[in-house]
Design a protein around this motif. Structure first.
Motif, PDB file in Angstrom:
ATOM      1  N   PHE A 112       0.833  -1.256  -0.055  1.00  0.00           N
ATOM      2  CA  PHE A 112       0.096  -0.054  -0.101  1.00  0.00           C
ATOM      3  C   PHE A 112       0.973   1.174  -0.063  1.00  0.00           C
ATOM      4  O   PHE A 112       0.655   2.091  -0.691  1.00  0.00           O
ATOM      5  N   GLU A 113       2.028   1.259   0.919  1.00  0.00           N
ATOM      6  CA  GLU A 113       2.837   2.303   0.871  1.00  0.00           C
ATOM      7  C   GLU A 113       3.488   2.671  -0.403  1.00  0.00           C
ATOM      8  O   GLU A 113       3.743   3.605  -0.893  1.00  0.00           O
ATOM      9  N   TYR A 114       3.819   1.509  -0.861  1.00  0.00           N
ATOM     10  CA  TYR A 114       4.747   1.575  -2.390  1.00  0.00           C
ATOM     11  C   TYR A 114       3.682   1.953  -3.316  1.00  0.00           C
ATOM     12  O   TYR A 114       3.971   3.224  -3.966  1.00  0.00           O
ATOM     13  N   GLN A 115       2.512   1.588  -3.481  1.00  0.00           N
ATOM     14  CA  GLN A 115       1.674   2.099  -4.355  1.00  0.00           C
ATOM     15  C   GLN A 115       1.284   3.733  -4.073  1.00  0.00           C
ATOM     16  O   GLN A 115       1.144   4.310  -5.106  1.00  0.00           O
ATOM     17  N   THR A 116       1.051   3.940  -2.885  1.00  0.00           N
ATOM     18  CA  THR A 116       0.684   5.303  -2.523  1.00  0.00           C
ATOM     19  C   THR A 116       1.922   6.311  -3.120  1.00  0.00           C
ATOM     20  O   THR A 116       1.718   7.420  -3.882  1.00  0.00           O
TER      21      THR A 116
END
Length: 438
Positions: A112-116
């Motif tokens: 999720f953090e990567y995608q954000t």
């Protein structure tokens, strides 16, 4: 706790009994005799941990460690030492597939953090997690163009891509029945007039794919291309070296529908060629056509923040030839590395990385031209990578530099050299390069 216990003779007999077979010979009876090995395996005797470590060190010492001025998609950037340490923590190594969210929160959170951060970096709405490398990400972007179009089966790709990337995309196109056409380059950049002429020729173009910076390191001007594509109901795709997005105009700002490329420059070591990570981002309008995993944030039954796979059904990845893509496995550890790198470097740090590389590359470029042994190939703007023509024996120059401990760049043809400068290259290293080129 030992990770491996060998099977005893009793263990083997018990397993054979369960499946109704009396011996290993009977188990492999259907294998043709000519395929069976008639001798013992050529395996060395067992060694202690100390002996094994010494052997690996002996092999590693054979590698010649060179000062790297090569690029062409993979770059020698600094990696904060904290990244490998954090990546080894158990929170990020949950053992099961993210489809089972209740035991995979560590994995889901870093995805999720990567995608954000990737969505923010590219200026797009959504990022997946992820593709195998930049070439396959570009191929998947091509598939998205066709899947999003209505009865259009042609995709245009600029000749300014790395030839190896074009080769991968061509392979995907061949086996998906897609007509891939290469738009010629003019003075080192994409020929916009050729794209316009192709749209006027037929109305079968589903998408246009361009590179930024391109294979020659040139920063291109894509003004008007998004409008041209959209007026012809085609998608506009920009492939970008991920680290450059902190200082260049983002795909979102150019009006792109899809952003793709290689993200090795965001914290992944060169590591003798991989593994790397391809990124793929898009707008909300095309998210249902995107392969790979998508993670969203929600709350659990207790009202606590948690993470789940979202926006896509699992069946999208497991329907064999009817699936959106054959790539559905996340590059998990690579996503984690990129997410940690971006969080540690921040926008300010990433900008400094590019400013340092820019200054070093332009210093080296100008000094090489002053030697009169190199000349310009294209008179175009570049960031931290450039191509020059060498007037002498390029192979001899390469051999000379490698002998001195420098990997001078990537040869392009018989007389051209593609050179990249990152923040790791010092003034002394740049001057050594120049002296060796004299």
């Amino acid at each position: 706790m030992f990770k491996f216990f060998p099977h005893t003779d009793n263990d083997i007999q018990e397993m054979l009994k369960v499946i109704g077979v009396n011996s290993l010979d009977e188990l492999y009876a259907e294998v043709p005799e000519e395929l069976k090995l008639k001798r013992e395996l050529d395996i060395p005797e067992a060694q202690s941990e100390l002996e094994v470590r010494k052997e690996f060190q002996r092999l590693a010492n054979k590698n010649q460690q060179l000062i790297c001025f090569a690029g062409a998609g993979a770059y020698d950037h600094y990696q904060p030492s904290l990244i490998p340490y954090i990546a080894s923590r158990s929170e990020f190594a949950t053992s099961y597939t993210p489809y089972q969210a209740e035991i995979s929160q560590g994995t889901l959170q870093y995805i999720f953090e990567y995608q954000t951060m990737m969505a923010e970096l590219t200026g797009m709405d959504v990022s997946n997690a992820s593709m195998y490398d930049g070439a396959t990400a570009t191929a998947e972007a091509m598939l998205m163009c066709v899947n999003s179009a209505k009865k259009k089966n042609t995709v245009l790709i600029s000749e300014t891509f790395d030839p190896r990337t074009i080769a991968v995309v061509k392979t995907y196109a061949k086996y998906h029945g897609i007509n891939l056409e290469v738009i010629p380059a003019k003075d080192g950049i994409t020929d916009k007039e050729a794209i316009t002429a192709r749209f006027e020729q037929e109305k079968d173009v589903a998408g246009v794919i361009v590179a930024q910076p391109n294979f020659y390191g040139i920063v291109e001007d894509f003004s008007g291309l998004a409008d041209l594509c959209h007026s012809n109901k085609a998608l506009f795709v920009i492939n970008t070296i991920a680290s450059t997005l902190s200082v260049l105009k983002t795909p979102g700002e150019w009006g792109a529908d899809i952003a793709c490329g290689e993200a090795q420059s965001l914290g992944l070591p060169l590591n003798f060629g991989g593994p790397y990570i391809g990124y793929l981002c898009t707008t909300k309008a095309h998210v249902r056509k995107m392969p790979g995993r998508l993670v969203g944030a929600t709350t659990d039954a207790n009202g606590e923040r948690c993470f789940v796979l979202t926006l896509q059904a699992r069946e999208q990845h497991i329907r064999r030839e009817h699936a959106t893509s054959n790539i559905c496995t996340a590059q998990g550890v690579m996503c984690l590395y990129v997410a940690m790198y971006l969080s540690m470097m921040s926008a300010k740090g990433l900008k400094e990385v590019n400013e340092t590389g820019f200054a070093g590359a332009h210093y080296l470029y100008n000094k090489l031209l002053e030697t009169s042994k190199f000349e310009k190939v294209y008179d175009q703007p570049f960031l931290n990578e450039f191509i020059v023509r060498y007037k002498g024996d390029l192979q001899a120059l390469q051999a000379k530099m490698i002998e001195a401990g420098i990997l001078p760049g990537v040869p392009v043809g018989e007389d051209k050299l593609l050179i990249a400068v990152t923040e790791k290259r010092s003034k002394e290293e740049l001057d050594t390069f120049i002296q060796l080129a004299l």
